[in-house]
Design an enzyme around this catalytic site. Structure first.
Site, short mmCIF file in Angstrom:
data_model
loop_
_atom_site.label_atom_id
_atom_site.label_comp_id
_atom_site.label_asym_id
_atom_site.label_seq_id
_atom_site.Cartn_x
_atom_site.Cartn_y
_atom_site.Cartn_z
N ARG A 32 -24.91 18.92 -2.79
CA ARG A 32 -25.33 20.18 -2.27
C ARG A 32 -24.18 20.97 -1.78
O ARG A 32 -24.06 22.24 -1.96
CB ARG A 32 -26.33 20.26 -1.37
CG ARG A 32 -27.60 19.58 -1.80
CD ARG A 32 -28.91 19.78 -0.76
NE ARG A 32 -30.00 19.44 -1.18
CZ ARG A 32 -30.65 18.17 -1.11
NH1 ARG A 32 -29.95 17.29 -0.59
NH2 ARG A 32 -32.07 18.18 -1.76
N LYS A 106 -32.52 2.85 -0.05
CA LYS A 106 -33.24 1.70 0.56
C LYS A 106 -34.26 2.23 1.53
O LYS A 106 -33.98 1.80 3.00
CB LYS A 106 -32.20 0.63 1.22
CG LYS A 106 -31.22 0.19 -0.03
CD LYS A 106 -30.23 -0.60 0.79
CE LYS A 106 -29.38 -1.54 -0.60
NZ LYS A 106 -28.15 -2.24 0.08
N GLY A 134 -28.44 -4.58 -2.93
CA GLY A 134 -27.69 -5.77 -2.28
C GLY A 134 -26.75 -5.48 -1.13
O GLY A 134 -26.78 -4.38 -0.73
N LYS A 189 -34.94 -4.97 5.41
CA LYS A 189 -33.81 -5.41 5.86
C LYS A 189 -33.10 -4.53 7.26
O LYS A 189 -32.43 -4.72 8.18
CB LYS A 189 -32.78 -6.16 5.06
CG LYS A 189 -32.12 -4.92 4.26
CD LYS A 189 -31.07 -4.19 4.59
CE LYS A 189 -30.53 -2.98 3.78
NZ LYS A 189 -29.30 -2.45 4.18
N ASP A 242 -28.33 -9.13 1.58
CA ASP A 242 -28.23 -7.63 2.17
C ASP A 242 -28.66 -7.69 3.59
O ASP A 242 -28.05 -6.89 4.37
CB ASP A 242 -29.35 -6.92 1.50
CG ASP A 242 -29.06 -5.30 1.48
OD1 ASP A 242 -27.96 -4.92 2.16
OD2 ASP A 242 -29.92 -4.41 0.96
N THR A 246 -26.04 -6.39 6.62
CA THR A 246 -26.64 -5.12 7.44
C THR A 246 -26.70 -5.58 8.86
O THR A 246 -26.61 -4.76 9.85
CB THR A 246 -27.81 -4.78 6.88
OG1 THR A 246 -27.73 -4.50 5.52
CG2 THR A 246 -28.38 -3.38 7.58
N SER A 252 -22.95 -0.94 9.65
CA SER A 252 -24.29 -0.77 9.31
C SER A 252 -24.65 0.29 10.06
O SER A 252 -24.74 0.13 11.24
CB SER A 252 -24.86 -2.15 9.31
OG SER A 252 -26.17 -1.87 9.60
N ARG A 253 -25.27 1.24 9.37
CA ARG A 253 -25.95 2.29 10.23
C ARG A 253 -27.10 2.00 11.10
O ARG A 253 -27.29 2.31 12.26
CB ARG A 253 -26.18 3.71 9.35
CG ARG A 253 -25.00 4.24 8.71
CD ARG A 253 -25.45 5.40 7.88
NE ARG A 253 -26.30 5.25 6.69
CZ ARG A 253 -26.05 4.95 5.53
NH1 ARG A 253 -24.64 4.87 5.47
NH2 ARG A 253 -26.86 4.60 4.72
N ASN A 254 -27.85 0.91 10.50
CA ASN A 254 -29.02 0.46 11.05
C ASN A 254 -28.77 -0.41 12.40
O ASN A 254 -29.35 -0.43 13.30
CB ASN A 254 -29.75 -0.23 10.16
CG ASN A 254 -30.58 0.76 9.14
OD1 ASN A 254 -31.30 1.59 9.41
ND2 ASN A 254 -29.88 0.84 7.84
#
Length: 333
Positions: A32, A106, A134, A189, A242, A246, A252-254
């Protein structure tokens, strides 16, 4: 035959996948933001999401979504879950018949609890729908480290052809026909990674993290099988592979969200400092609703949701997990 592939979404993973595919065939990325498109075309970089990384020079970018989709032989969706349907509605007006659509996302749609391939099948019936998933950390893939992924689609012929597009150098891509299991592994996950991060943020130690990963995998498998996935999928790249990446990586953002929840910050405070969406935060309510609908106990994911919604704290969540009844390993979450 060389195919024209479009990748929709200019975030870290969408950009990475677009750069990989461009090694094999003509690839254009849609974003965008005009500044992002100009940077990719002029400098072959995307500093906002992939600082320091150099993209393939053959990769081009555009803000013209309609024109791009109209000439594409494969559409790859790197769009966050809660915007996925809206972009797909635009794709619908311009896509040619039978063009495959592959999701990189995801997450689940919060309002419906649907997986991304379910949304593709709903909006674009007749178009082969698949998922690439993955243990794939974008910055490591861009840096050239070896990595493995899975492309899942029900049609065995089409998935073998798509495998050739995504497989590039040290990025190894395997095939799977368990679309449900592969897709759910990537969703579940993220929530377990928030739990692991909450422990790390409290200084809980590696033993605790290992226990969360193992018991989290049990929850993922139970719920995934109840929803139609195959147990062996959760023992592979789309599941435990995965999950480990993660739960343990500082990229890993989470896990990042979980870490700062463990240090007492709120989701709103953490999100304000992030460029990209942590899908586990968005998907957790939908996942818990599905667990309830299928009568599957997911205590780790339940506690994560309580913390995300501000109804508990990371410390209290871990105390609740320690108070939970114990039984046979195969039966208890």
């Amino acid at each position: 035959m060389k195919l024209n592939v479009c990748v929709l979404g200019g975030g870290s993973w969408g950009t990475t996948v677009a750069s990989l595919i461009s090694r094999n065939t003509a690839t254009t990325l849609w974003a965008r933001d005009q500044a992002t498109v100009d940077e990719i075309n002029r400098n072959h970089s995307n500093e906002k999401y992939l600082p320091g990384a150099k993209l393939q020079q053959r990769l081009t970018a555009t803000t013209d979504l309609e024109g791009l989709v109209a000439k594409s032989d494969v559409v790859v969706m790197g769009i966050p879950s809660q915007s996925f349907r809206g972009v797909l509605e635009v794709v619908k007006k311009n896509i040619r018949p039978w063009v495959p659509v592959v999701s990189l996302t995801k997450g689940l749609e919060l309002s419906t609890g649907k997986r991304m391939t379910e949304i593709i099948n709903e909006i674009l019936p007749g178009h082969p729908a698949g998922v690439l998933t993955g243990p794939n950390l974008a910055r490591e893939v861009m840096a050239g480290y070896a990595a493995a992924s899975v492309i899942a689609m029900e049609d065995p012929v089409i998935v073998k052809e798509l495998q050739k597009i995504f497989h590039a150098g040290l990025f190894r891509v395997y095939t799977n026909n368990d679309v449900i299991g592969c897709e759910l592994g990537g969703v579940f996950k993220n929530i377990i990674a928030i739990a692991a991060g909450m422990g790390d943020g409290q200084g809980a130690g590696e033993n605790t993290r290992s226990a969360i990963i193992a018991r989290g995998l049990a929850e993922m498998t139970r719920l995934g099988v109840a929803m139609g996935g195959k147990a062996r999928t959760f023992a592979g790249l789309a599941g435990v592979g995965d999950l480990v990446a993660t739960c343990t990586s500082e990229q890993s953002r989470n896990r990042h969200v979980g870490f700062y929840l463990g240090q007492g910050k709120t989701v709103q405070e953490i999100s304000a400092d992030m460029h990209m969406v942590a899908e586990g935060v968005k998907s957790a309510p939908a996942v818990l609703a599905l667990a309830e609908a299928h009568n599957v106990e997911v205590p780790i994911m339940y506690e994560v949701l309580q913390v995300i919604q501000g109804e508990s704290t990371a410390l209290r969540a871990y105390r609740e997990l320690l108070r939970a009844d114990i039984g046979h390993e195969a039966d208890i979450g």
